[in-house]
Design a protein around this motif. Structure first.
Motif, PDB file in Angstrom:
ATOM      1  N   LEU A   1      66.872  25.875  22.427  1.00  0.00           N
ATOM      2  CA  LEU A   1      66.327  25.204  23.599  1.00  0.00           C
ATOM      3  C   LEU A   1      64.662  25.084  23.281  1.00  0.00           C
ATOM      4  O   LEU A   1      64.114  25.609  22.523  1.00  0.00           O
ATOM      5  N   PRO A   2      64.300  24.242  24.244  1.00  0.00           N
ATOM      6  CA  PRO A   2      62.655  23.828  23.807  1.00  0.00           C
ATOM      7  C   PRO A   2      61.794  25.131  24.560  1.00  0.00           C
ATOM      8  O   PRO A   2      62.033  25.609  25.507  1.00  0.00           O
ATOM      9  N   GLY A   3      60.848  25.176  23.581  1.00  0.00           N
ATOM     10  CA  GLY A   3      59.965  26.447  23.896  1.00  0.00           C
ATOM     11  C   GLY A   3      60.366  27.738  23.277  1.00  0.00           C
ATOM     12  O   GLY A   3      59.820  28.663  23.283  1.00  0.00           O
ATOM     13  N   SER A   4      61.528  27.800  22.525  1.00  0.00           N
ATOM     14  CA  SER A   4      62.175  29.007  22.053  1.00  0.00           C
ATOM     15  C   SER A   4      61.273  29.397  20.957  1.00  0.00           C
ATOM     16  O   SER A   4      61.407  30.619  20.488  1.00  0.00           O
ATOM     17  N   MET A   5      60.511  28.661  20.282  1.00  0.00           N
ATOM     18  CA  MET A   5      59.684  29.029  19.218  1.00  0.00           C
ATOM     19  C   MET A   5      58.516  30.036  19.667  1.00  0.00           C
ATOM     20  O   MET A   5      57.984  30.665  18.784  1.00  0.00           O
ATOM     21  N   LEU A   6      58.237  29.980  20.845  1.00  0.00           N
ATOM     22  CA  LEU A   6      57.403  31.008  21.880  1.00  0.00           C
ATOM     23  C   LEU A   6      57.964  32.314  21.295  1.00  0.00           C
ATOM     24  O   LEU A   6      57.180  33.263  21.432  1.00  0.00           O
ATOM     25  N   GLY A   7      59.079  32.588  20.975  1.00  0.00           N
ATOM     26  CA  GLY A   7      59.781  33.933  20.991  1.00  0.00           C
ATOM     27  C   GLY A   7      58.965  34.562  19.872  1.00  0.00           C
ATOM     28  O   GLY A   7      58.992  35.953  19.446  1.00  0.00           O
ATOM     29  N   GLY A   8      58.354  33.902  18.679  1.00  0.00           N
ATOM     30  CA  GLY A   8      57.605  34.433  17.588  1.00  0.00           C
ATOM     31  C   GLY A   8      56.398  35.112  17.954  1.00  0.00           C
ATOM     32  O   GLY A   8      55.975  35.981  17.252  1.00  0.00           O
ATOM     33  N   LEU A   9      55.947  34.825  19.188  1.00  0.00           N
ATOM     34  CA  LEU A   9      54.540  35.407  19.642  1.00  0.00           C
ATOM     35  C   LEU A   9      55.113  36.752  20.245  1.00  0.00           C
ATOM     36  O   LEU A   9      53.899  37.672  20.644  1.00  0.00           O
ATOM     37  N   ILE A  10      56.429  37.278  20.578  1.00  0.00           N
ATOM     38  CA  ILE A  10      56.822  38.554  21.029  1.00  0.00           C
ATOM     39  C   ILE A  10      56.401  39.622  19.926  1.00  0.00           C
ATOM     40  O   ILE A  10      57.378  39.814  18.953  1.00  0.00           O
ATOM     41  N   LYS A  11      55.593  40.352  19.850  1.00  0.00           N
ATOM     42  CA  LYS A  11      55.111  41.366  18.692  1.00  0.00           C
ATOM     43  C   LYS A  11      55.543  42.754  19.306  1.00  0.00           C
ATOM     44  O   LYS A  11      55.570  42.993  20.261  1.00  0.00           O
ATOM     45  N   GLU A  12      55.495  43.445  18.099  1.00  0.00           N
ATOM     46  CA  GLU A  12      55.817  45.070  18.091  1.00  0.00           C
ATOM     47  C   GLU A  12      54.874  45.486  17.115  1.00  0.00           C
ATOM     48  O   GLU A  12      54.854  44.974  15.738  1.00  0.00           O
ATOM     49  N   LYS A  13      54.645  46.724  17.251  1.00  0.00           N
ATOM     50  CA  LYS A  13      53.515  47.573  16.167  1.00  0.00           C
ATOM     51  C   LYS A  13      54.366  48.579  15.321  1.00  0.00           C
ATOM     52  O   LYS A  13      54.988  49.148  16.048  1.00  0.00           O
ATOM     53  N   TRP A  14      54.544  48.435  14.326  1.00  0.00           N
ATOM     54  CA  TRP A  14      54.953  49.509  13.254  1.00  0.00           C
ATOM     55  C   TRP A  14      53.781  50.178  12.705  1.00  0.00           C
ATOM     56  O   TRP A  14      52.694  49.719  12.205  1.00  0.00           O
ATOM     57  N   ARG A  15      53.991  51.428  12.680  1.00  0.00           N
ATOM     58  CA  ARG A  15      52.992  52.682  12.183  1.00  0.00           C
ATOM     59  C   ARG A  15      53.386  53.393  10.877  1.00  0.00           C
ATOM     60  O   ARG A  15      54.727  53.668  10.843  1.00  0.00           O
ATOM     61  N   TYR A  16      52.723  53.349   9.865  1.00  0.00           N
ATOM     62  CA  TYR A  16      52.890  54.077   8.734  1.00  0.00           C
ATOM     63  C   TYR A  16      51.950  54.931   8.401  1.00  0.00           C
ATOM     64  O   TYR A  16      50.563  54.947   8.641  1.00  0.00           O
ATOM     65  N   ILE A  17      52.273  56.020   7.645  1.00  0.00           N
ATOM     66  CA  ILE A  17      51.552  57.022   6.938  1.00  0.00           C
ATOM     67  C   ILE A  17      51.303  56.682   5.374  1.00  0.00           C
ATOM     68  O   ILE A  17      52.380  56.508   4.963  1.00  0.00           O
ATOM     69  N   ILE A  18      50.081  56.625   4.839  1.00  0.00           N
ATOM     70  CA  ILE A  18      50.079  56.204   3.497  1.00  0.00           C
ATOM     71  C   ILE A  18      49.408  57.465   2.761  1.00  0.00           C
ATOM     72  O   ILE A  18      48.553  58.095   3.194  1.00  0.00           O
ATOM     73  N   ILE A  19      50.053  57.799   1.591  1.00  0.00           N
ATOM     74  CA  ILE A  19      49.440  59.120   0.752  1.00  0.00           C
ATOM     75  C   ILE A  19      49.294  58.741  -0.608  1.00  0.00           C
ATOM     76  O   ILE A  19      50.171  58.311  -1.298  1.00  0.00           O
ATOM     77  N   ASN A  20      47.923  58.572  -0.964  1.00  0.00           N
ATOM     78  CA  ASN A  20      47.605  58.398  -2.374  1.00  0.00           C
ATOM     79  C   ASN A  20      47.696  59.659  -2.931  1.00  0.00           C
ATOM     80  O   ASN A  20      47.255  60.823  -2.464  1.00  0.00           O
ATOM     81  N   PHE A  21      48.236  59.836  -4.098  1.00  0.00           N
ATOM     82  CA  PHE A  21      48.424  60.698  -5.030  1.00  0.00           C
ATOM     83  C   PHE A  21      48.396  60.849  -6.350  1.00  0.00           C
ATOM     84  O   PHE A  21      48.457  59.643  -7.085  1.00  0.00           O
ATOM     85  N   ASN A  22      48.106  61.994  -7.065  1.00  0.00           N
ATOM     86  CA  ASN A  22      48.059  61.991  -8.757  1.00  0.00           C
ATOM     87  C   ASN A  22      49.327  62.582  -9.058  1.00  0.00           C
ATOM     88  O   ASN A  22      49.602  63.787  -8.627  1.00  0.00           O
ATOM     89  N   ASP A  23      50.097  62.096  -9.878  1.00  0.00           N
ATOM     90  CA  ASP A  23      51.371  62.620 -10.358  1.00  0.00           C
ATOM     91  C   ASP A  23      51.025  63.198 -11.631  1.00  0.00           C
ATOM     92  O   ASP A  23      50.976  62.957 -12.582  1.00  0.00           O
ATOM     93  N   ALA A  24      51.115  64.769 -11.544  1.00  0.00           N
ATOM     94  CA  ALA A  24      50.561  65.539 -12.507  1.00  0.00           C
ATOM     95  C   ALA A  24      51.357  65.312 -13.730  1.00  0.00           C
ATOM     96  O   ALA A  24      51.205  65.451 -14.883  1.00  0.00           O
ATOM     97  N   ASP A  25      52.770  65.229 -13.513  1.00  0.00           N
ATOM     98  CA  ASP A  25      53.738  65.322 -14.451  1.00  0.00           C
ATOM     99  C   ASP A  25      53.958  64.187 -15.247  1.00  0.00           C
ATOM    100  O   ASP A  25      53.956  64.017 -16.572  1.00  0.00           O
ATOM    101  N   ALA A  26      53.775  63.048 -14.577  1.00  0.00           N
ATOM    102  CA  ALA A  26      53.743  61.588 -15.349  1.00  0.00           C
ATOM    103  C   ALA A  26      52.221  61.269 -15.670  1.00  0.00           C
ATOM    104  O   ALA A  26      52.194  60.133 -16.322  1.00  0.00           O
ATOM    105  N   ASP A  27      51.269  61.864 -15.222  1.00  0.00           N
ATOM    106  CA  ASP A  27      49.652  61.571 -15.499  1.00  0.00           C
ATOM    107  C   ASP A  27      49.334  60.186 -14.954  1.00  0.00           C
ATOM    108  O   ASP A  27      48.939  59.353 -15.589  1.00  0.00           O
ATOM    109  N   VAL A  28      49.810  59.900 -13.835  1.00  0.00           N
ATOM    110  CA  VAL A  28      49.753  58.209 -13.125  1.00  0.00           C
ATOM    111  C   VAL A  28      49.496  58.632 -11.752  1.00  0.00           C
ATOM    112  O   VAL A  28      49.557  59.687 -11.225  1.00  0.00           O
TER     113      VAL A  28
END
Length: 205
Positions: free
Chosen positions: A134-161
């Motif tokens: 339908l005309p104007g359906s492209m406006l659906g792309g403006l309907i957003k939601e927020k996804w939330r993430y937790i990021i953990i930086n680490f040192n892998d002692a076993d692989a030394d990376v």
């Protein structure tokens, strides 16, 4: 077979076109409303700022909570839903698959930084509206939601990376509580809404 005089046919054609004009006006009015309403309600916003001191009155994270593994751990490339458990006894966090089996763990000592990240994406409703022919359906792309993430930086002692593992969480409140709880338990230093492990100063001998 029903026949119409020229006058009756003209009247019928006029009524049909009038109905079409009314429907077209209603459709155009709906499109105009969506044009002005959706950008205001769903525009991409910067990360919300909390005026209270970071870490104050943050509810401790539950021992177990649902999470979706997004990648970053060596040897585990598949994204999947599961559960994270904060294991105080062994000083680590553990990720379990849906079947309850342990997939991998990350010790507090290996963690170097833990911080939040958010992304705005088109919602399922927006994708449905966008695909309506339908005309104007492209406006659906403006309907957003927020996804939330937790990021953990680490040192892998076993692989030394070094690496960075990420998990998708269900809410801002859960994200804040997990970062605060794990950051404290890992003995890291707080900076804003993140925690990091300060670099050890080399002593002169």
């Amino acid at each position: 077979m029903t026949t119409f005089t020229a006058a009756e046919a003209s009247i019928l054609l006029f009524k049909t076109r009038k109905v079409e004009v009314i429907r077209m006006r209603e459709l155009l009015l709906l499109i105009v409303c969506l044009t002005f309403a959706l950008p205001t309600a769903s525009q991409i916003r910067p990360v919300e700022k909390d005026e209270r001191p970071t870490g104050v009155n943050v509810t401790p994270a539950p021992e177990r909570f649902p999470a979706k593994y997004e990648g970053g751990m060596f040897g585990y490339g598949k994204r999947e839903d599961g559960t994270i458990r904060i294991d105080d006894i062994n000083e680590r966090i553990v990720f379990y698959a849906k079947d309850g089996k342990e997939k991998f763990s990350l010790s507090f000592d290996d963690m170097q930084m833990i911080y939040p990240e958010s992304r705005s994406v088109t919602s399922n409703t927006g994708n449905i509206v966008r695909n309506i022919p339908l005309p104007g359906s492209m406006l659906g792309g403006l309907i957003k939601e927020k996804w939330r993430y937790i990021i953990i930086n680490f040192n892998d002692a076993d692989a030394d990376v070094r690496g960075a593992v990420s998990f998708k969480l269900s809410s801002k409140e859960l994200l804040e509580s997990v970062i605060h709880t794990v950051g404290k338990k890992a003995g890291m230093t707080q900076r804003g809404d993140a925690y990091y492990r300060p670099r050890q100063q080399k002593s002169d001998t």
